[in-house]
Design a protein around this motif. Structure first.
Motif, PDB file in Angstrom:
ATOM      1  N   PHE A   1      43.774 -30.183 -10.076  1.00  0.00           N
ATOM      2  CA  PHE A   1      44.630 -29.432 -11.005  1.00  0.00           C
ATOM      3  C   PHE A   1      43.813 -28.501 -11.899  1.00  0.00           C
ATOM      4  CE2 PHE A   1      46.571 -28.788 -15.141  1.00  0.00           C
ATOM      5  CZ  PHE A   1      47.844 -28.357 -14.813  1.00  0.00           C
ATOM      6  N   GLU A   2      42.762 -29.020 -12.515  1.00  0.00           N
ATOM      7  CA  GLU A   2      41.984 -28.215 -13.459  1.00  0.00           C
ATOM      8  C   GLU A   2      41.315 -27.031 -12.768  1.00  0.00           C
ATOM      9  OE1 GLU A   2      39.328 -30.590 -15.752  1.00  0.00           O
ATOM     10  OE2 GLU A   2      40.929 -31.811 -16.646  1.00  0.00           O
ATOM     11  N   ASP A   3      40.881 -27.210 -11.518  1.00  0.00           N
ATOM     12  CA  ASP A   3      40.276 -26.106 -10.768  1.00  0.00           C
ATOM     13  C   ASP A   3      41.291 -24.980 -10.560  1.00  0.00           C
ATOM     14  OD1 ASP A   3      37.839 -27.405 -10.534  1.00  0.00           O
ATOM     15  OD2 ASP A   3      38.401 -28.386  -8.656  1.00  0.00           O
ATOM     16  N   ARG A   4      42.487 -25.348 -10.141  1.00  0.00           N
ATOM     17  CA  ARG A   4      43.513 -24.330  -9.904  1.00  0.00           C
ATOM     18  C   ARG A   4      43.950 -23.677 -11.211  1.00  0.00           C
ATOM     19  NH1 ARG A   4      45.156 -28.513  -6.637  1.00  0.00           N
ATOM     20  NH2 ARG A   4      46.852 -29.114  -8.043  1.00  0.00           N
ATOM     21  N   MET A   5      44.004 -24.477 -12.272  1.00  0.00           N
ATOM     22  CA  MET A   5      44.387 -23.932 -13.570  1.00  0.00           C
ATOM     23  C   MET A   5      43.374 -22.891 -14.033  1.00  0.00           C
ATOM     24  SD  MET A   5      46.944 -24.474 -15.742  1.00  0.00           S
ATOM     25  CE  MET A   5      47.092 -22.740 -16.178  1.00  0.00           C
ATOM     26  N   SER A   6      42.098 -23.205 -13.897  1.00  0.00           N
ATOM     27  CA  SER A   6      41.049 -22.260 -14.289  1.00  0.00           C
ATOM     28  C   SER A   6      41.082 -21.010 -13.422  1.00  0.00           C
ATOM     29  CB  SER A   6      39.670 -22.921 -14.180  1.00  0.00           C
ATOM     30  OG  SER A   6      39.491 -23.887 -15.191  1.00  0.00           O
ATOM     31  N   ASP A   7      41.306 -21.195 -12.124  1.00  0.00           N
ATOM     32  CA  ASP A   7      41.334 -20.057 -11.211  1.00  0.00           C
ATOM     33  C   ASP A   7      42.448 -19.084 -11.588  1.00  0.00           C
ATOM     34  OD1 ASP A   7      40.520 -18.720  -8.629  1.00  0.00           O
ATOM     35  OD2 ASP A   7      42.621 -19.181  -8.169  1.00  0.00           O
ATOM     36  N   LEU A   8      43.626 -19.610 -11.887  1.00  0.00           N
ATOM     37  CA  LEU A   8      44.753 -18.750 -12.249  1.00  0.00           C
ATOM     38  C   LEU A   8      44.490 -18.018 -13.561  1.00  0.00           C
ATOM     39  CD1 LEU A   8      47.610 -17.677 -11.893  1.00  0.00           C
ATOM     40  CD2 LEU A   8      48.470 -19.795 -12.946  1.00  0.00           C
ATOM     41  N   MET A   9      44.008 -18.743 -14.560  1.00  0.00           N
ATOM     42  CA  MET A   9      43.749 -18.122 -15.853  1.00  0.00           C
ATOM     43  C   MET A   9      42.659 -17.054 -15.748  1.00  0.00           C
ATOM     44  SD  MET A   9      43.917 -21.567 -18.207  1.00  0.00           S
ATOM     45  CE  MET A   9      43.494 -20.773 -19.740  1.00  0.00           C
ATOM     46  N   ASP A  10      41.581 -17.379 -15.027  1.00  0.00           N
ATOM     47  CA  ASP A  10      40.478 -16.424 -14.898  1.00  0.00           C
ATOM     48  C   ASP A  10      40.891 -15.196 -14.092  1.00  0.00           C
ATOM     49  OD1 ASP A  10      38.867 -18.052 -16.392  1.00  0.00           O
ATOM     50  OD2 ASP A  10      37.847 -18.967 -14.673  1.00  0.00           O
TER      51      ASP A  10
END
Length: 460
Positions: A385-394
Motif C-alpha cells: 500500500f505505502e509503495d503505491r501511495m508514494s508512487d501516486l503522490m510523487d
C-alpha cells in the motif's frame, strides 16, 4: 480607558491593539500608517499599548494640554481614523510553539479544565496553527473557554462506551471537550483495526473538536488509514435555500506513504470554513464572491454579513455544482448526526443533526455534536500500500505545472511547508488582530498576568 502622554510615547491603557488609532492631532498628516515600519505599536506584558512618536509626530501635540485625557471625548474622531486604517497582511507577531501551547493550557485550566484535558485541547489547537490553519487554532480558544466557563461544556468529562462489537463502537462524549472525545474514539478505532482490520466508532454528546485531520493523522501514526468526520452548527445553506440547515461538516483522510510521507486531506464540505471568514472579519478584509450569502440569501463579499447569513456548499452556486458539496455535507451528517443521534421527537439522549444542532457560538445549551472515526489497517488488503501511495503522490507532484511558480502538490504538502517555515523562523507568526483580540487576558480570567501573557519573541 485613556491615552497618557509621557515624554517620548503615548500609552493606551485597557484597550486592544486592533481597536486603536493614534488621535489625528498626534500626526502631521491624517493619513494613518500603512506599513509595519511606520507603525510604532508595542504590545507589552502588562497588556498596555504604546505608540512611539517618530518624525511624523508633532513635537508638542496641541491636544495634549494635560497629562491624560479620556478616549470617550474623542470617540467619534478615533472611529473616523480607525475606518481609514487597514492593517497590512504582513503585520504580525511571532511566538514560540511551546509558549502558545502553554498559554492555551493555562487559559483552559483557569476556567476550570483539568490539565490533562486542557493539554489535549491545546495539542489540537497548536497543531492547527503550526500547520497554517489559523481559523482553528488560537482563533478558537475563546469559544472553548466560554463553553467551559458557561458550563455548557464539561471540561472535566471523559467519554464512555455505550455499545460495541469487535469492529464498531458507539461512544457517549458526556459533553466533554471535543479533542478529549476525539482522541478516545480514534484510539478505540485503531485498537479494533489492529484486531479486525477496521475500526468504526461514532460518538454523540461531543463538542467542537478542532481540525478533523488531527484524528485521521493519529491513525496514520500507527501505519493505518484514518478518517474523521464531524457535524457542526448549521451554517451552510443547501443548494437553492436561503437559510442554513447543515454544518460545515468537515471530513479528513490520512494515508501513510513511504519514508514518513503521507496524504492528508482535511476539508470542509462548504466553500470555506467559517473560521476563515472570521479571520477576514478580524482583518477587516472583504471575502471573495461565492463564499457566503447575506441574511436575505443574496451573495455577499462582506465578512460580517456572511457570518450573519449562510455559507455556500462546496462548489458554490448551483451553476458551479454546489449541489455536490451539499451532497457531501449530507454524507458527513449521515455518518455523524444520523448514525449516532437521537430518535426524532423522542427524549432518548444522543447527537443532534442538521438544523437541530445548536447555533454557532450559542452558549445556552449543550452542543451535542455527532462525530465519526475510522481506522483501516492496509495490511488486511493487498500488500504494498505505502509503495503505491508514494508512487501516486510523487507522480502528481512531478507533473508539469501550468504555472511554473506553482508546482503541483498533494494533500498535506502546504501544511508540511508551513510547519517547516515555523521551524525555520522559530515560532508561529499570527496576524496582529488575532493577538490583540485575545479574550484570555489576566483581568478576564482573574489570574496573574505574568503567568498568562504570551512572551513575545519578535514584533513585526
Amino acid at each position: 480607558m485613556s491615552y497618557c502622554y509621557s515624554g517620548s510615547r503615548v500609552v493606551v491603557r485597557g484597550a486592544r491593539l486592533a481597536r486603536l488609532i493614534p488621535p489625528p492631532c498626534l500626526l502631521t498628516h491624517h493619513t494613518p500608517p500603512t506599513t509595519p515600519s511606520d507603525l510604532g505599536f508595542e504590545l507589552q506584558a502588562s497588556r498596555q499599548l504604546c505608540y512611539h512618536p517618530s518624525t511624523t509626530l508633532l513635537s508638542h501635540p496641541p491636544c495634549l494640554q494635560h497629562q491624560s485625557f479620556s478616549l470617550s471625548t474623542m470617540a467619534s474622531t478615533i472611529a473616523q481614523e480607525k475606518a481609514k486604517f487597514t492593517p497590512p497582511d504582513n503585520l504580525g507577531t511571532k511566538y514560540a510553539v511551546d509558549e502558545v501551547h502553554r498559554y492555551m493550557v493555562d487559559c483552559m485550566v483557569a476556567v476550570g479544565t483539568p490539565k490533562p484535558n486542557a493539554t489535549a485541547l491545546a495539542d489540537v489547537l497548536v497543531a492547527a496553527d503550526n500547520r497554517g490553519h489559523f481559523s482553528h487554532g488560537l482563533n478558537r480558544l475563546e469559544m472553548y473557554a466560554n463553553d467551559v466557563k458557561q458550563k455548557v461544556c464539561a471540561g472535566d468529562a471523559l467519554p464512555t462506551i455505550t455499545k460495541e462489537s469487535v469492529s464498531t463502537a458507539l461512544v457517549h462524549g458526556n459533553n466533554g471537550l471535543g479533542p478529549v472525545v476525539g482522541n478516545f474514539c480514534m484510539d478505540l478505532a485503531v485498537k479494533k483495526a489492529k484486531e479486525t482490520g477496521i475500526g468504526w466508532v461514532c460518538t454523540r454528546g461531543s463538542n467542537h473538536y478542532g481540525i478533523a485531520g488531527w484524528y485521521a493523522m493519529r491513525a496514520t501514526k500507527e501505519g493505518f488509514l484514518g478518517m474523521s468526520f464531524t457535524n457542526t452548527s448549521p451554517l451552510v445553506a443547501p443548494t437553492r435555500a436561503k437559510k442554513p440547515a447543515l454544518g460545515t461538516n468537515p471530513l479528513a483522510l490520512s494515508a501513510p506513504a513511504k519514508n514518513g510521507d503521507n496524504f492528508v486531506l482535511d476539508m470542509a464540505t462548504c466553500v470555506v470554513a467559517v473560521g476563515k471568514i472570521e479571520i477576514e472579519r478580524r482583518k477587516e478584509n472583504p471575502i471573495p464572491e461565492g463564499w457566503a450569502l447575506d441574511k436575505d440569501g443574496q451573495p455577499t463579499t462582506n465578512a460580517a454579513e456572511g457570518m450573519q447569513g449562510a455559507l455556500l456548499p462546496l462548489g458554490g452556486s448551483e451553476l458551479h455544482s454546489g449541489y455536490k458539496g451539499y451532497g457531501l455535507g449530507m454524507l458527513v451528517e449521515i455518518f455523524c448526526g444520523i448514525l449516532s443521534g437521537k430518535i426524532f421527537l423522542c427524549l432518548q439522549p444522543g447527537g443532534q443533526y442538521g438544523p437541530n444542532v445548536r447555533r454557532w457560538m450559542q452558549t445556552d445549551q449543550e452542543a451535542d455534536l455527532g462525530q465519526c472515526f475510522v481506522a483501516i489497517d492496509p495490511s488486511f488488503f493487498a500488500p504494498g500500500f505505502e509503495d503505491r501511495m508514494s508512487d501516486l503522490m510523487d507522480h502528481c507532484r512531478g507533473m508539469e505545472s501550468a504555472d511554473p511558480n506553482k508546482p503541483v502538490l498533494a494533500a498535506g504538502d502546504p501544511e508540511r511547508s508551513h510547519m517547516e517555515k515555523v521551524k525555520t523562523e522559530g515560532g508561529i507568526t499570527y496576524h496582529i488582530n488575532q493577538i490583540t483580540d485575545l479574550p484570555m487576558g489576566p483581568q478576564e480570567l482573574e489570574i496573574p498576568p505574568q503567568e498568562h501573557t504570551l512572551a513575545q519573541l519578535d514584533m513585526f
